[in-house]
Scaffold this active site. Structure first.
Site, PDB file in Angstrom:
ATOM      1  N   GLU A 112      46.848 -36.447  54.572  1.00  0.00           N
ATOM      2  CA  GLU A 112      47.658 -35.579  53.712  1.00  0.00           C
ATOM      3  C   GLU A 112      48.834 -35.105  54.561  1.00  0.00           C
ATOM      4  O   GLU A 112      48.620 -34.514  55.621  1.00  0.00           O
ATOM      5  CB  GLU A 112      46.842 -34.341  53.299  1.00  0.00           C
ATOM      6  CG  GLU A 112      46.285 -34.370  51.910  1.00  0.00           C
ATOM      7  CD  GLU A 112      45.584 -33.069  51.521  1.00  0.00           C
ATOM      8  OE1 GLU A 112      45.675 -32.704  50.358  1.00  0.00           O
ATOM      9  OE2 GLU A 112      44.935 -32.434  52.370  1.00  0.00           O
ATOM     10  N   ASN A 156      41.175 -30.110  49.925  1.00  0.00           N
ATOM     11  CA  ASN A 156      40.157 -29.061  49.979  1.00  0.00           C
ATOM     12  C   ASN A 156      40.155 -28.156  48.749  1.00  0.00           C
ATOM     13  O   ASN A 156      39.158 -27.504  48.464  1.00  0.00           O
ATOM     14  CB  ASN A 156      40.303 -28.248  51.264  1.00  0.00           C
ATOM     15  CG  ASN A 156      39.709 -29.017  52.426  1.00  0.00           C
ATOM     16  OD1 ASN A 156      38.675 -29.670  52.274  1.00  0.00           O
ATOM     17  ND2 ASN A 156      40.357 -28.975  53.577  1.00  0.00           N
ATOM     18  N   HIS A 209      47.131 -33.791  57.901  1.00  0.00           N
ATOM     19  CA  HIS A 209      45.714 -33.477  57.698  1.00  0.00           C
ATOM     20  C   HIS A 209      44.908 -34.761  57.649  1.00  0.00           C
ATOM     21  O   HIS A 209      44.966 -35.518  56.676  1.00  0.00           O
ATOM     22  CB  HIS A 209      45.572 -32.668  56.398  1.00  0.00           C
ATOM     23  CG  HIS A 209      44.196 -32.196  56.124  1.00  0.00           C
ATOM     24  ND1 HIS A 209      43.745 -31.918  54.852  1.00  0.00           N
ATOM     25  CD2 HIS A 209      43.144 -31.943  56.950  1.00  0.00           C
ATOM     26  CE1 HIS A 209      42.485 -31.511  54.910  1.00  0.00           C
ATOM     27  NE2 HIS A 209      42.103 -31.527  56.175  1.00  0.00           N
ATOM     28  N   SER A 223      43.183 -27.622  57.998  1.00  0.00           N
ATOM     29  CA  SER A 223      42.649 -28.024  56.694  1.00  0.00           C
ATOM     30  C   SER A 223      43.009 -27.017  55.622  1.00  0.00           C
ATOM     31  O   SER A 223      42.789 -27.266  54.451  1.00  0.00           O
ATOM     32  CB  SER A 223      41.132 -28.172  56.785  1.00  0.00           C
ATOM     33  OG  SER A 223      40.561 -27.004  57.338  1.00  0.00           O
TER      34      SER A 223
END
Ligand code: 3HC
Length: 282
Positions: A151, A189, A139, A118
């Site tokens: 992702e 994130n 991801h 992540s």
């Protein structure tokens, strides 16, 4: 012929990825050095596939076939026949590096390596393998069988054909791949964690109670979960680790972790998994 995908790590993300691949007709070799993680994953995947039958996504026969395509092993070399391997072990550089060093020994140079990290640098992980061109980030989002996004993170050396193979894999399991480049926190994130961190600041500073902060975002912005419930769902330790990656990666004070978040992690209030975080789950 059924394509075999290797998944290394049978925790929440690894088992979700394996389940998603199995119901899309892939064969999966799932490895984890912890026997209890493998046992838990088998059970979770079995009940996830049963839920797919209830929802009409599979029938009894295709469910059985999907489950039969799952092989589990405690040995990393069990994935050596897979042409694509997704690593989803614990979110620590050294743990992931150790997996890729082993995979490098067992797998042909044509095998694509993907990491579900992540926040760890894809370029840095790729550099410890002999195949940085065939290495990238993939991801997924929790709960993996439900969330549409993957992702796809290109490192400095990732080849266009590696990116295309990963995007095709994501599409073939019903996900939408979105290309991002390798910077701390990627896109997801980098945006999500500062929101969660700021929600923790709002509680710490007495702007509002945790449930009021969450209600503002649920009712005012249509978020399915408020940021603090989501933080509990992800794990406060994971959120804190990612804030630290952003802070260290950008050297920018705007990513400083909230002291309340730090204090809760030190107290073992990690969210749902520990029974208590911003909310109580006992
Ligand atoms: N595991 C698997 N499936 C789950 C689940 C879980 N933990 N929780 C819910 N589901 C499934 C349900 O079975 C249901 O599936 P179905 O439609 O096939 O029956 C579906 O999700 C919807 O569930 P519910 O109707 O019970 O509940 P909600 O409508 O409240 O949805 C939710 C639950 C999908 C979890 C929703 O609250 C949500 O989208 N929350 C936000 C999740 C999110 O933001 N995830 C990303 C986290 S960040 C991340 O993973 C990245 C990392 O790097 C930190």
């Amino acid at each position: 012929m059924t394509k075999l995908i290797g998944v290394v790590g049978a925790g929440t993300m690894g088992r979700g990825i394996a389940h998603t691949l199995l119901r899309a007709n892939y064969a999966v070799s799932l490895v984890d050095s912890l026997p209890e993680a493998l046992g838990g994953a088998q059970q979770a995947i079995s009940s996830g596939l049963a839920h797919d039958v209830e929802k009409g996504r599979l029938n009894a026969e295709t469910r059985q076939q999907a489950f039969a395509r799952l092989q589990i092993s405690a040995e990393t070399d069990a994935v050596s026949q897979a042409s694509f391997i997704i690593e989803a072990v614990t979110e620590r550089f050294e743990a992931k590096a150790e997996v890729f060093r082993k995979l490098e020994l067992y797998c042909p140079s044509t095998t694509i390596f993907a990491t579900n990290t992540s926040s760890i640098s894809i370029t840095r992980l790729a550099a410890i393998t002999g195949r940085p061109g065939r290495f990238l980030g993939l991801h997924f989002f929790n709960p993996v069988p439900v969330m549409k996004l993957v992702e796809v993170v290109a490192g400095v050396e990732t080849l266009p054909e590696t990116f295309e193979a990963a995007a095709d894999l994501a599409r073939s399991v019903g996900k939408t791949p979105i290309r991002v480049n390798d910077f701390p926190g990627f896109v997801s994130n980098r945006l999500l964690m500062p929101m969660i961190n700021e929600a923790a600041f709002a509680v710490m500073e007495g702007v509002a109670e945790a449930n009021a902060v969450d209600d503002v975002m649920k009712l005012g912005m249509n978020h399915p979960m408020g940021p603090l419930e989501l933080a509990d769902f992800i794990g406060l330790d994971v959120c804190l680790d990612i804030m630290r990656v952003l802070y260290d990666g950008f050297h920018d004070a705007k990513y400083r972790p909230c002291p309340l978040l730090e204090k809760m992690v030190y107290a073992g209030r990690l969210g749902r998994k520990s029974g208590r975080g911003f909310f109580n789950y006992s």
